[in-house]
Design an enzyme around this catalytic site. Structure first.
Site, PDB file in Angstrom:
ATOM      1  N   CYS A  81      -9.526 -56.359 -66.310  1.00  0.00           N
ATOM      2  CA  CYS A  81      -8.418 -57.207 -65.854  1.00  0.00           C
ATOM      3  C   CYS A  81      -7.117 -56.858 -66.593  1.00  0.00           C
ATOM      4  CB  CYS A  81      -8.820 -58.672 -65.982  1.00  0.00           C
ATOM      5  SG  CYS A  81      -7.877 -59.701 -64.856  1.00  0.00           S
ATOM      6  N   HIS A 173     -14.060 -59.756 -64.153  1.00  0.00           N
ATOM      7  CA  HIS A 173     -14.555 -60.104 -65.505  1.00  0.00           C
ATOM      8  C   HIS A 173     -16.085 -60.126 -65.576  1.00  0.00           C
ATOM      9  CE1 HIS A 173     -10.742 -61.504 -67.379  1.00  0.00           C
ATOM     10  NE2 HIS A 173     -10.405 -61.777 -66.131  1.00  0.00           N
ATOM     11  N   GLU A 175     -17.845 -59.960 -68.135  1.00  0.00           N
ATOM     12  CA  GLU A 175     -18.264 -60.689 -69.348  1.00  0.00           C
ATOM     13  C   GLU A 175     -18.386 -62.191 -69.096  1.00  0.00           C
ATOM     14  OE1 GLU A 175     -15.319 -59.703 -68.646  1.00  0.00           O
ATOM     15  OE2 GLU A 175     -13.809 -61.067 -69.476  1.00  0.00           O
TER      16      GLU A 175
HETATM   17  N1  GLN Z   1      -2.663 -61.758 -64.671  1.00  0.00           N
HETATM   18  C1  GLN Z   1      -2.918 -61.203 -65.959  1.00  0.00           C
HETATM   19  C2  GLN Z   1      -1.907 -60.108 -66.293  1.00  0.00           C
HETATM   20  O1  GLN Z   1      -1.155 -59.726 -65.462  1.00  0.00           O
HETATM   21  C3  GLN Z   1      -4.327 -60.646 -66.056  1.00  0.00           C
HETATM   22  C4  GLN Z   1      -5.330 -61.771 -65.890  1.00  0.00           C
HETATM   23  C5  GLN Z   1      -6.645 -61.557 -66.559  1.00  0.00           C
HETATM   24  O2  GLN Z   1      -6.817 -60.685 -67.417  1.00  0.00           O
HETATM   25  N2  GLN Z   1      -7.581 -62.392 -66.206  1.00  0.00           N
HETATM   26  O3  GLN Z   1      -1.868 -59.633 -67.363  1.00  0.00           O
END
Ligand code: GLN
Length: 199
Positions: A81, A173, A175
């Protein structure tokens, strides 16, 4: 083999917990917050969180350049992410987030706000077995993949997991689930990289 989890912000404890469930006498998970900590690592996971905050904290910890150069030297790195955003060579509308890394372009928050978070199931053929439960929280999207990039998974036609040599990214995610397959896959990448270096 020491597998580090960048411990500055975001889903740190959850990644460490997944790794500890897979640990044996050869795998040792450690939390990384400093350059000396990074030097102990053979591989690194950059967790999800907030990419802008992560980048500020990385700079303050003096970890930005050391991580980039270890990555260039072949250290396996997995970004989930926000971690994926930092590992993308290009981030749409943001010039100063990337640590270099994978030949992809990503856009932040392609699925909308926190309240639009969701779980979707999709196959990851490399892992075998049933569809993977993907937890998407203000997730980024991969909008371009370079020629050397292997797409590992798509969800609703959107690329959500990729690999390029020793680098792995997922926009969701793992995890936050009970599914250990992607962590196991990353450990295999790390073992292979270590074996190659020993040759
Ligand atoms: N929206 C976040 C970003 O742009 C990432 C979100 C996440 O890691 N769950 O950094």
């Amino acid at each position: 083999m020491h597998i580090g989890v960048l411990g500055l912000q975001g889903g740190v404890a959850e990644h460490l917990e997944m790794l500890s469930r897979l640990s044996d006498e050869t795998i040792n998970p450690i939390e990384v917050r400093t350059p000396p900590g990074l030097r102990q690592c053979d591989a690194l996971i950059i967790p999800g969180g907030e990419s802008t905050a992560l980048r500020i904290l990385l700079d303050a910890a003096g970890l930005t350049d050391p991580i980039s150069s270890r990555m260039q030297q072949g250290m396996p790195v997995w970004g989930t992410c926000a971690g994926m955003i930092l590992l993308a060579q290009k981030v749409l509308y943001h010039q100063n987030l990337s640590l270099g890394g994978m030949d992809i372009t990503v856009a932040r928050n392609v699925y909308g706000r926190q309240q639009e978070s969701f779980v979707a199931e999709f196959p990851i053929p490399e892992l075998g077995g049933p569809p993977f439960p993907g937890v998407f929280i203000r997730a980024p999207g991969v909008i371009r993949t370079g020629d050397g990039v292997q797409v590992l998974a798509r969800s609703d036609d959107q690329v959500v997991a990729c690999r390029e040599q020793h680098l792995l990214v997922t926009s969701f995610h793992p995890e936050l689930t009970d599914d250990l397959r992607l962590h196991r896959y990353f450990i295999h990448m790390c073992t292979a990289a270590c074996a190659e270096r020993a040759h």
